[in-house]
Write a protein that holds these residues in place. Sequence first.
Motif, PDB file in Angstrom:
ATOM      1  N   VAL A  28       0.862  -1.174   0.000  1.00 12.09           N
ATOM      2  CA  VAL A  28       0.000   0.000   0.000  1.00 12.09           C
ATOM      3  C   VAL A  28       0.899   1.224   0.000  1.00 12.09           C
ATOM      4  O   VAL A  28       1.816   1.327   0.815  1.00 12.09           O
ATOM      5  N   ARG A  29       0.636   2.130  -0.942  1.00 12.63           N
ATOM      6  CA  ARG A  29       1.440   3.351  -1.031  1.00 12.63           C
ATOM      7  C   ARG A  29       1.077   4.285   0.124  1.00 12.63           C
ATOM      8  O   ARG A  29      -0.067   4.734   0.236  1.00 12.63           O
ATOM      9  N   PRO A  30       2.056   4.603   0.974  1.00 10.21           N
ATOM     10  CA  PRO A  30       1.760   5.476   2.124  1.00 10.21           C
ATOM     11  C   PRO A  30       1.273   6.859   1.723  1.00 10.21           C
ATOM     12  O   PRO A  30       0.439   7.453   2.404  1.00 10.21           O
ATOM     13  N   GLU A  31       1.764   7.387   0.588  1.00  9.04           N
ATOM     14  CA  GLU A  31       1.327   8.726   0.177  1.00  9.04           C
ATOM     15  C   GLU A  31      -0.144   8.723  -0.233  1.00  9.04           C
ATOM     16  O   GLU A  31      -0.852   9.707  -0.019  1.00  9.04           O
ATOM     17  N   SER A  32      -0.615   7.609  -0.776  1.00  3.63           N
ATOM     18  CA  SER A  32      -2.043   7.505  -1.125  1.00  3.63           C
ATOM     19  C   SER A  32      -2.893   7.429   0.132  1.00  3.63           C
ATOM     20  O   SER A  32      -3.968   8.038   0.209  1.00  3.63           O
ATOM     21  N   LEU A  33      -2.408   6.674   1.119  1.00  4.14           N
ATOM     22  CA  LEU A  33      -3.145   6.596   2.384  1.00  4.14           C
ATOM     23  C   LEU A  33      -3.193   7.949   3.081  1.00  4.14           C
ATOM     24  O   LEU A  33      -4.233   8.345   3.616  1.00  4.14           O
ATOM     25  N   ALA A  34      -2.085   8.676   3.063  1.00  5.46           N
ATOM     26  CA  ALA A  34      -2.045   9.993   3.703  1.00  5.46           C
ATOM     27  C   ALA A  34      -3.009  10.960   3.011  1.00  5.46           C
ATOM     28  O   ALA A  34      -3.744  11.699   3.680  1.00  5.46           O
ATOM     29  N   ALA A  35      -3.005  10.960   1.693  1.00  7.94           N
ATOM     30  CA  ALA A  35      -3.899  11.852   0.954  1.00  7.94           C
ATOM     31  C   ALA A  35      -5.358  11.474   1.205  1.00  7.94           C
ATOM     32  O   ALA A  35      -6.217  12.356   1.380  1.00  7.94           O
ATOM     33  N   ALA A  36      -5.651  10.180   1.255  1.00  8.08           N
ATOM     34  CA  ALA A  36      -7.017   9.733   1.539  1.00  8.08           C
ATOM     35  C   ALA A  36      -7.447  10.187   2.929  1.00  8.08           C
ATOM     36  O   ALA A  36      -8.587  10.618   3.128  1.00  8.08           O
TER      37      ALA A  36
END
Length: 86
Positions: A28-36
């Motif tokens: 899981v891409r951490p930057e995608s989780l942070a943006a979500a």
Amino acid sequence: MTGPEHYREAERLLADAGVEGAEGTYFVRPESLAAAQVHATLALAAATALSDPARSAPRATVPEWDAWQKAAGVPTAENNPAGSIW
């Protein structure tokens, strides 16, 4: 961006966050989780701000309610001259 738009963007980012790696692993891409998370938090803030101020206090004591309505893109008689706010 309105509260519902933030919510939909959070869902989209979460759906696209995963990446299949070698040998069947999944990352899981951490930057995608942070943006979500940011979009989900903004959606929650908008939903909370748009709750009925009469339940907690008279409207006169909640002057920022109108500002939240405007920030969330809620139609009003002022920004919707046609008259209907919905």
